[in-house]
Motif scaffolding. Structure first.
Motif, PDB file in Angstrom:
ATOM      1  N   ALA A  51      31.784  38.658  86.357  1.00  9.26           N
ATOM      2  CA  ALA A  51      32.557  39.048  85.535  1.00  9.26           C
ATOM      3  C   ALA A  51      33.570  40.578  85.056  1.00  9.26           C
ATOM      4  O   ALA A  51      34.813  40.529  83.916  1.00  9.26           O
ATOM      5  N   VAL A  52      32.873  41.724  84.753  1.00 11.10           N
ATOM      6  CA  VAL A  52      32.865  43.365  85.590  1.00 11.10           C
ATOM      7  C   VAL A  52      35.357  42.965  85.672  1.00 11.10           C
ATOM      8  O   VAL A  52      35.540  43.083  84.988  1.00 11.10           O
ATOM      9  N   HIS A  53      34.259  41.924  87.176  1.00 14.96           N
ATOM     10  CA  HIS A  53      36.201  42.361  87.623  1.00 14.96           C
ATOM     11  C   HIS A  53      37.236  41.277  87.006  1.00 14.96           C
ATOM     12  O   HIS A  53      37.997  41.519  86.720  1.00 14.96           O
ATOM     13  N   LEU A  54      36.787  40.604  86.502  1.00 14.91           N
ATOM     14  CA  LEU A  54      37.537  39.318  85.785  1.00 14.91           C
ATOM     15  C   LEU A  54      37.809  40.221  84.544  1.00 14.91           C
ATOM     16  O   LEU A  54      39.539  39.859  84.482  1.00 14.91           O
ATOM     17  N   ALA A  55      36.964  40.892  83.406  1.00 15.92           N
ATOM     18  CA  ALA A  55      36.750  41.241  82.354  1.00 15.92           C
ATOM     19  C   ALA A  55      38.442  42.287  82.632  1.00 15.92           C
ATOM     20  O   ALA A  55      39.970  42.834  82.343  1.00 15.92           O
ATOM     21  N   LEU A  56      38.566  43.362  83.928  1.00 21.44           N
ATOM     22  CA  LEU A  56      39.146  43.876  84.525  1.00 21.44           C
ATOM     23  C   LEU A  56      40.599  43.687  85.039  1.00 21.44           C
ATOM     24  O   LEU A  56      41.067  44.352  84.347  1.00 21.44           O
ATOM     25  N   ALA A  57      40.732  43.241  85.662  1.00 21.29           N
ATOM     26  CA  ALA A  57      41.830  42.564  85.946  1.00 21.29           C
ATOM     27  C   ALA A  57      41.998  41.149  84.716  1.00 21.29           C
ATOM     28  O   ALA A  57      43.538  42.143  84.555  1.00 21.29           O
ATOM     29  N   ALA A  58      41.852  40.777  84.029  1.00 16.40           N
ATOM     30  CA  ALA A  58      42.518  40.386  82.696  1.00 16.40           C
ATOM     31  C   ALA A  58      43.264  41.210  82.000  1.00 16.40           C
ATOM     32  O   ALA A  58      44.319  41.090  80.813  1.00 16.40           O
ATOM     33  N   GLY A  59      42.297  42.912  81.559  1.00 16.87           N
ATOM     34  CA  GLY A  59      42.733  43.690  81.219  1.00 16.87           C
ATOM     35  C   GLY A  59      44.322  44.910  81.365  1.00 16.87           C
ATOM     36  O   GLY A  59      44.930  44.778  81.183  1.00 16.87           O
ATOM     37  N   CYS A  60      44.223  44.634  82.915  1.00 11.91           N
ATOM     38  CA  CYS A  60      45.766  45.653  83.628  1.00 11.91           C
ATOM     39  C   CYS A  60      46.601  43.644  83.836  1.00 11.91           C
ATOM     40  O   CYS A  60      47.505  44.989  83.350  1.00 11.91           O
ATOM     41  N   CYS A  61      46.469  42.924  83.629  1.00 12.66           N
ATOM     42  CA  CYS A  61      47.246  41.875  83.698  1.00 12.66           C
ATOM     43  C   CYS A  61      48.046  42.387  82.845  1.00 12.66           C
ATOM     44  O   CYS A  61      49.024  42.090  81.928  1.00 12.66           O
ATOM     45  N   ALA A  62      47.214  42.226  81.161  1.00 12.01           N
ATOM     46  CA  ALA A  62      47.967  41.678  79.775  1.00 12.01           C
ATOM     47  C   ALA A  62      48.537  43.326  79.995  1.00 12.01           C
ATOM     48  O   ALA A  62      49.302  43.306  79.219  1.00 12.01           O
ATOM     49  N   ALA A  63      48.139  44.719  80.505  1.00 17.92           N
ATOM     50  CA  ALA A  63      48.967  45.866  80.653  1.00 17.92           C
ATOM     51  C   ALA A  63      49.958  45.650  81.182  1.00 17.92           C
ATOM     52  O   ALA A  63      51.424  46.415  80.651  1.00 17.92           O
ATOM     53  N   LEU A  64      49.907  45.106  82.050  1.00 18.88           N
ATOM     54  CA  LEU A  64      51.353  44.863  82.745  1.00 18.88           C
ATOM     55  C   LEU A  64      52.189  43.620  82.059  1.00 18.88           C
ATOM     56  O   LEU A  64      53.485  44.184  82.262  1.00 18.88           O
ATOM     57  N   GLY A  65      51.792  43.535  81.527  1.00 20.42           N
ATOM     58  CA  GLY A  65      52.997  42.211  80.209  1.00 20.42           C
ATOM     59  C   GLY A  65      52.941  42.718  79.562  1.00 20.42           C
ATOM     60  O   GLY A  65      54.578  42.443  78.903  1.00 20.42           O
ATOM     61  N   ALA A  66      53.294  43.844  79.206  1.00 18.02           N
ATOM     62  CA  ALA A  66      53.567  44.749  77.984  1.00 18.02           C
ATOM     63  C   ALA A  66      54.013  46.290  78.828  1.00 18.02           C
ATOM     64  O   ALA A  66      54.413  46.975  77.697  1.00 18.02           O
ATOM     65  N   CYS A  99      49.339  47.278  90.317  1.00 17.60           N
ATOM     66  CA  CYS A  99      49.332  48.000  89.116  1.00 17.60           C
ATOM     67  C   CYS A  99      49.782  49.076  89.371  1.00 17.60           C
ATOM     68  O   CYS A  99      50.477  49.824  88.314  1.00 17.60           O
ATOM     69  N   ALA A 100      49.259  50.427  90.237  1.00 20.77           N
ATOM     70  CA  ALA A 100      50.414  51.332  90.255  1.00 20.77           C
ATOM     71  C   ALA A 100      51.233  51.361  90.565  1.00 20.77           C
ATOM     72  O   ALA A 100      51.724  52.102  90.186  1.00 20.77           O
ATOM     73  N   LEU A 101      51.849  50.690  91.916  1.00 18.98           N
ATOM     74  CA  LEU A 101      53.201  50.707  92.238  1.00 18.98           C
ATOM     75  C   LEU A 101      54.243  49.921  90.569  1.00 18.98           C
ATOM     76  O   LEU A 101      54.913  50.410  90.812  1.00 18.98           O
TER      77      LEU A 101
END
Length: 407
Positions: A51-66, A99-101
């Motif tokens: 669950a933590v991994h999915l939450a972190l992934a969702a947050g990172c992908c949302a930030a990448l979308g914006a 995310c870093a690249l």
């Protein structure tokens, strides 16, 4: 007209992506989230870790979308989420590398110079801390391997930063070219407006010349016909005939000039009068009562003088027309000497007549715009015009020189 061929699908896709940046970024973020879930490195992890991994992934992908809509806030969120992810998992994942690249690339395309330097320094520092001090980011404790891995990571980040800088430079260059094209278009529109104003000014001068000439002839013929009606009816009829002819010609000329202002007028413009129309013009004023003597030099059949341009011929015609109209208006039916001398590259026009005895009418200005318009016409060709009373002979003289460049 044949239709242009349709653009290739890749070109249309790139155009659509440029017009919809947020939708494009969200689509990429969704793709990265799916890949992150598919490449979960710990399939036997607990439900909490998953669950933590999915939450972190969702947050990172949302930030990448914006990342382009809100670049600085999204990069700040990514920095926090990446630090938590590397600290919690103890290693780099596919999503953390992506995310870093992407952050390195986006910082150079979307941020101001200070923001670009700050984000790049944070990425390099964070990478160094993770590679050198987090135990399992590199699967060895050898310091040389870790330093080599750090240099590889820095090189990759700097490469993506360079790609972002190139992208930014290309975009700025395109914007500059577009702005330059817009300025050129604005300049062209201004030149067209100025040309339209010049054309209207030319038409105003033409109408002044036409109306001044016609009205003077009509007034002179009407006065002469009124005096001759009782003693010589045939002369009165001839005067009325001249009035009608001059009025019709003037009406056609005015309609022609006004038609230039109408964009939807399909009629072709009539050729402007030139040197060939000087004799009919002089004959017309002779009928109005002026005793005109026309002396021409340099334009006979044996002369080698080159024909002047149409604009010069029109200027000479209008000068003579305005001068004779002024003579008839201010001096009455007097003797007039008109001289026309052609030499290579220039024409000299002179008009001489006795001073006027006709008093100005009520409300009539002693000095109108005739001489001003004549000077403007001559000045357009780089010529000169002199007009005034000759004290020696007691006559009014006008002399103009109109030059042109020979081929």
């Amino acid at each position: 007209m044949p239709l242009p061929p349709p653009r290739p699908a890749p070109g249309r896709l790139r155009s659509w992506a440029r017009e919809h940046p947020l939708t494009t970024d969200l689509s990429w973020a969704l793709l990265w989230f799916v890949l992150t879930v598919a490449t979960w490195p710990f399939p036997n992890a607990s439900a909490f870790d998953t669950a933590v991994h999915l939450a972190l992934a969702a947050g990172c992908c949302a930030a990448l979308g914006a990342r382009r809509a809100r670049p600085l806030p999204s990069m700040a969120v990514l920095a926090v989420l990446l630090a938590v992810q590397v600290w919690w998992m103890g290693q780099f994942t596919t999503l953390s590398v992506v995310c870093a690249l992407v952050t390195s690339y986006t910082s150079q395309t979307e941020l101001a110079p200070a923001g670009r330097r700050l984000v790049l320094a944070a990425l390099l520092t964070g990478t160094a801390g993770a590679v050198l001090f987090v135990p399992h980011t590199v699967f060895t404790e050898d310091l040389g391997v870790r330093v080599a891995s750090l240099l590889f990571g820095w090189t990759t980040l700097l490469m993506f930063a360079l790609l972002g800088a190139v992208r930014r430079h290309n975009r700025e260059e395109v914007d500059r070219l577009r702005e330059h094209a817009l300025l050129l278009e604005t300049k062209r529109e201004q030149e067209l407006r100025l040309a339209a104003l010049d054309e209207r000014a030319r038409i105003a001068r033409e109408m002044h010349d036409v109306l001044a000439h016609s009205l003077n002839v009509i007034v002179a013929q009407a006065d002469g016909g009124r005096y001759a009606a009782s003693t010589a009816p045939e002369r009165a009829v001839a005067a009325l005939t001249t009035i009608g002819r001059v009025g019709r010609e003037s009406s056609r000329e005015v309609h022609r000039l006004l038609g230039v202002l109408r964009e939807d007028d399909p009629r072709p413009p009539r050729p402007a009068p030139g040197l060939e129309a000087l004799v009919p013009l002089v004959d017309e004023y002779r009928e109005a009562g002026l005793r005109v003597r026309l002396v021409r030099e340099g334009d006979g059949p044996g002369d080698d003088a080159q024909d002047p341009p149409a604009s010069v011929s029109l200027t000479v015609y209008r000068l003579l027309q305005e001068s004779l109209a002024n003579v008839l208006k201010h001096a009455g039916p007097v003797a007039v000497r008109v001289g026309l001398v052609r030499t290579p590259g220039r024409i000299a026009v002179s008009v001489a007549n006795p001073l006027g005895t006709v008093p100005p009418g009520p409300g009539e200005r002693p000095h109108g715009h005739g001489l001003v318009g004549m000077r403007e016409r001559v000045a357009l060709h780089g010529g000169s015009l002199e007009a005034g009373v000759d004290p020696a002979s007691g006559t009014w003289r006008m002399r103009a020189v109109v030059p042109w460049e020979q081929a």
